[in-house]
Write a protein that holds these residues in place. Sequence first.
Motif, PDB file in Angstrom:
ATOM      1  N   GLU A 267      27.336  32.482  27.003  1.00 53.32           N
ATOM      2  CA  GLU A 267      26.829  33.070  28.239  1.00 53.32           C
ATOM      3  C   GLU A 267      26.843  32.084  29.407  1.00 53.32           C
ATOM      4  N   VAL A 268      26.336  30.875  29.198  1.00 56.21           N
ATOM      5  CA  VAL A 268      26.280  29.891  30.287  1.00 56.21           C
ATOM      6  C   VAL A 268      27.678  29.402  30.680  1.00 56.21           C
ATOM      7  N   PRO A 269      28.509  28.906  29.721  1.00 57.63           N
ATOM      8  CA  PRO A 269      29.834  28.430  30.154  1.00 57.63           C
ATOM      9  C   PRO A 269      30.713  29.536  30.724  1.00 57.63           C
ATOM     10  N   MET A 270      30.663  30.750  30.149  1.00 52.78           N
ATOM     11  CA  MET A 270      31.493  31.834  30.690  1.00 52.78           C
ATOM     12  C   MET A 270      30.998  32.234  32.071  1.00 52.78           C
ATOM     13  N   GLY A 271      29.689  32.190  32.304  1.00 52.24           N
ATOM     14  CA  GLY A 271      29.171  32.490  33.635  1.00 52.24           C
ATOM     15  C   GLY A 271      29.674  31.507  34.680  1.00 52.24           C
ATOM     16  N   LEU A 272      29.800  30.236  34.317  1.00 53.11           N
ATOM     17  CA  LEU A 272      30.314  29.233  35.250  1.00 53.11           C
ATOM     18  C   LEU A 272      31.807  29.433  35.500  1.00 53.11           C
ATOM     19  N   VAL A 273      32.571  29.751  34.454  1.00 52.03           N
ATOM     20  CA  VAL A 273      33.996  30.064  34.633  1.00 52.03           C
ATOM     21  C   VAL A 273      34.142  31.260  35.563  1.00 52.03           C
ATOM     22  N   LEU A 274      33.316  32.277  35.361  1.00 50.47           N
ATOM     23  CA  LEU A 274      33.362  33.472  36.214  1.00 50.47           C
ATOM     24  C   LEU A 274      33.019  33.145  37.663  1.00 50.47           C
ATOM     25  N   GLU A 275      32.077  32.232  37.864  1.00 52.02           N
ATOM     26  CA  GLU A 275      31.704  31.854  39.226  1.00 52.02           C
ATOM     27  C   GLU A 275      32.895  31.242  39.955  1.00 52.02           C
ATOM     28  N   GLY A 276      33.598  30.317  39.298  1.00 52.44           N
ATOM     29  CA  GLY A 276      34.783  29.736  39.924  1.00 52.44           C
ATOM     30  C   GLY A 276      35.872  30.754  40.147  1.00 52.44           C
ATOM     31  N   TRP A 277      36.069  31.631  39.180  1.00 50.41           N
ATOM     32  CA  TRP A 277      37.072  32.706  39.270  1.00 50.41           C
ATOM     33  C   TRP A 277      36.789  33.600  40.480  1.00 50.41           C
ATOM     34  N   ALA A 278      35.532  34.066  40.622  1.00 52.34           N
ATOM     35  CA  ALA A 278      35.175  34.974  41.708  1.00 52.34           C
ATOM     36  C   ALA A 278      35.225  34.285  43.062  1.00 52.34           C
ATOM     37  N   ASN A 279      34.765  33.028  43.137  1.00 54.20           N
ATOM     38  CA  ASN A 279      34.821  32.306  44.406  1.00 54.20           C
ATOM     39  C   ASN A 279      36.255  32.124  44.882  1.00 54.20           C
ATOM     40  N   GLU A 280      37.167  31.983  43.931  1.00 55.46           N
ATOM     41  CA  GLU A 280      38.563  31.730  44.306  1.00 55.46           C
ATOM     42  C   GLU A 280      39.250  32.980  44.827  1.00 55.46           C
ATOM     43  N   HIS A 281      39.076  34.106  44.138  1.00 58.51           N
ATOM     44  CA  HIS A 281      39.793  35.303  44.621  1.00 58.51           C
ATOM     45  C   HIS A 281      38.971  36.108  45.621  1.00 58.51           C
ATOM     46  N   GLY A 282      37.645  35.924  45.649  1.00 59.62           N
ATOM     47  CA  GLY A 282      36.807  36.492  46.699  1.00 59.62           C
ATOM     48  C   GLY A 282      36.683  37.989  46.719  1.00 59.62           C
ATOM     49  N   GLN A 283      36.917  38.649  45.602  1.00 60.22           N
ATOM     50  CA  GLN A 283      36.807  40.104  45.549  1.00 60.22           C
ATOM     51  C   GLN A 283      35.819  40.516  44.464  1.00 60.22           C
ATOM     52  N   ALA A 284      35.218  41.677  44.660  1.00 61.26           N
ATOM     53  CA  ALA A 284      34.394  42.241  43.605  1.00 61.26           C
ATOM     54  C   ALA A 284      35.299  42.614  42.427  1.00 61.26           C
ATOM     55  N   ALA A 285      34.754  42.553  41.226  1.00 61.74           N
ATOM     56  CA  ALA A 285      35.571  42.804  40.035  1.00 61.74           C
ATOM     57  C   ALA A 285      36.194  44.195  40.066  1.00 61.74           C
ATOM     58  N   ALA A 286      35.415  45.196  40.481  1.00 61.42           N
ATOM     59  CA  ALA A 286      35.934  46.570  40.518  1.00 61.42           C
ATOM     60  C   ALA A 286      37.077  46.700  41.518  1.00 61.42           C
ATOM     61  N   GLU A 287      36.956  45.999  42.643  1.00 64.56           N
ATOM     62  CA  GLU A 287      38.020  46.022  43.658  1.00 64.56           C
ATOM     63  C   GLU A 287      39.267  45.328  43.138  1.00 64.56           C
ATOM     64  N   LEU A 288      39.072  44.261  42.394  1.00 60.54           N
ATOM     65  CA  LEU A 288      40.200  43.484  41.897  1.00 60.54           C
ATOM     66  C   LEU A 288      41.027  44.277  40.885  1.00 60.54           C
ATOM     67  N   ARG A 289      40.366  45.015  40.025  1.00 67.23           N
ATOM     68  CA  ARG A 289      41.099  45.745  38.974  1.00 67.23           C
ATOM     69  C   ARG A 289      41.532  47.146  39.395  1.00 67.23           C
ATOM     70  N   GLY A 290      41.052  47.623  40.553  1.00 67.09           N
ATOM     71  CA  GLY A 290      41.504  48.921  41.050  1.00 67.09           C
ATOM     72  C   GLY A 290      41.130  50.057  40.126  1.00 67.09           C
ATOM     73  N   GLU A 291      42.129  50.863  39.757  1.00 65.03           N
ATOM     74  CA  GLU A 291      41.889  52.039  38.926  1.00 65.03           C
ATOM     75  C   GLU A 291      41.842  51.717  37.439  1.00 65.03           C
ATOM     76  N   MET A 292      42.098  50.464  37.087  1.00 58.43           N
ATOM     77  CA  MET A 292      42.128  50.097  35.672  1.00 58.43           C
ATOM     78  C   MET A 292      40.724  49.896  35.118  1.00 58.43           C
ATOM     79  N   THR A 293      40.577  50.181  33.830  1.00 60.20           N
ATOM     80  CA  THR A 293      39.335  49.848  33.149  1.00 60.20           C
ATOM     81  C   THR A 293      39.304  48.345  32.906  1.00 60.20           C
ATOM     82  N   PRO A 294      38.134  47.772  32.623  1.00 56.67           N
ATOM     83  CA  PRO A 294      38.093  46.346  32.290  1.00 56.67           C
ATOM     84  C   PRO A 294      39.012  45.987  31.125  1.00 56.67           C
ATOM     85  N   GLU A 295      39.081  46.861  30.123  1.00 58.82           N
ATOM     86  CA  GLU A 295      39.945  46.580  28.975  1.00 58.82           C
ATOM     87  C   GLU A 295      41.408  46.560  29.386  1.00 58.82           C
ATOM     88  N   GLN A 296      41.823  47.506  30.240  1.00 60.27           N
ATOM     89  CA  GLN A 296      43.212  47.540  30.697  1.00 60.27           C
ATOM     90  C   GLN A 296      43.534  46.319  31.553  1.00 60.27           C
TER      91      GLN A 296
END
Length: 358
Positions: A267-296
Amino acid sequence: HAWHFGGLFVPHQQYFHLGGFYHQQHHAITIDPTQDVNFQAYVQLYDSTARRLRDFTQVYYVHHGLEDPGIDQLGVRRDFISRWADSVRTSGLLADAYEDHIWRLSPVRFFDGATAGFPTPVSRDADHLRFLGAALARFFLLDQTAGSNFLPFRLDRHIYLALAAGEVGKPAGTGDQDALDDCDAVAALLDNAPGPRSPAALGPYAPRDGGAAGRIWAAAEGYDWVEDVEWGDVVPGGAHLDGPVTVEQKRAGLLAACQRFWHEGWEVPMGLVLEGWANEHGQAAAELRGEMTPEQFADVLRDNIQRTDPVDIAQWRGRMQVLDYSLHVVEAGAEGTVTNAALLDLLAEALTIVRDGN
């Protein structure tokens, strides 16, 4: 305008305007490919204030102090990203803890059969984990090298799922007999480890052998194999239990071990990876994946990031993967029969396991 850091020449920095923000830009970075490429990239590219990468357009290679312009004349180098990706395996941020060629964020196993104990996950530097997330976003999602499959090893599929979902979700407990919700979360996290439902992966939380209901930890009999478990600091009070343990003690020890592994190993290390990931692309996760499900979207990310060699059948000779097909059995009198459709479902599950590297 320029200085040296650890023998590495760091060119001058400039600021440029983009979308209303001023971003610090490195026109060039200097890499010695004979040294730790991941650390050199971190030092020169990571902005600890913005918690994202600085922009750069050129890469200089240095061999024994001499500049090498390299193949593509100082452009944003595919070769550099390939070398960086390869060096991540030795960065200490990922580990092949189960020796199954899947690189996970937890540096240790949940249960170590060799020591009959629950190893303590080693904490990693927070900014280094944020840098990993930011680098994955920059090199494989945003810039001109994206889609080139530079990661030459298999990442745990749960990392892709978390990146796609934009959060570290905790699966709900199964509600099965003798189940513990926090341990169910660990079992779900290790569903692609060798023997995912066996004592090798889950230790005392594994289901009992022979199809008997319940978990090993709650069984009054058949517990001798783990009677000498080194419960260590996961038992309340830090007691080291080297004899028979009560059900209450086993439950408390297991819960503590599961909570620690989930929190510190995932939980802690993945949360930090996610923080860097989100700061870099600057989009909400739902916006980034568009019409795709998280699994897709997780599948798309894996296909865009990961470059692995074809499965070497010889490597798997003599090994066996056991799949539980009880869910596919159709009752027919005293005997159960398996339909063709059920066998196809089972085959699909097996192919998924192979695809994910196990």
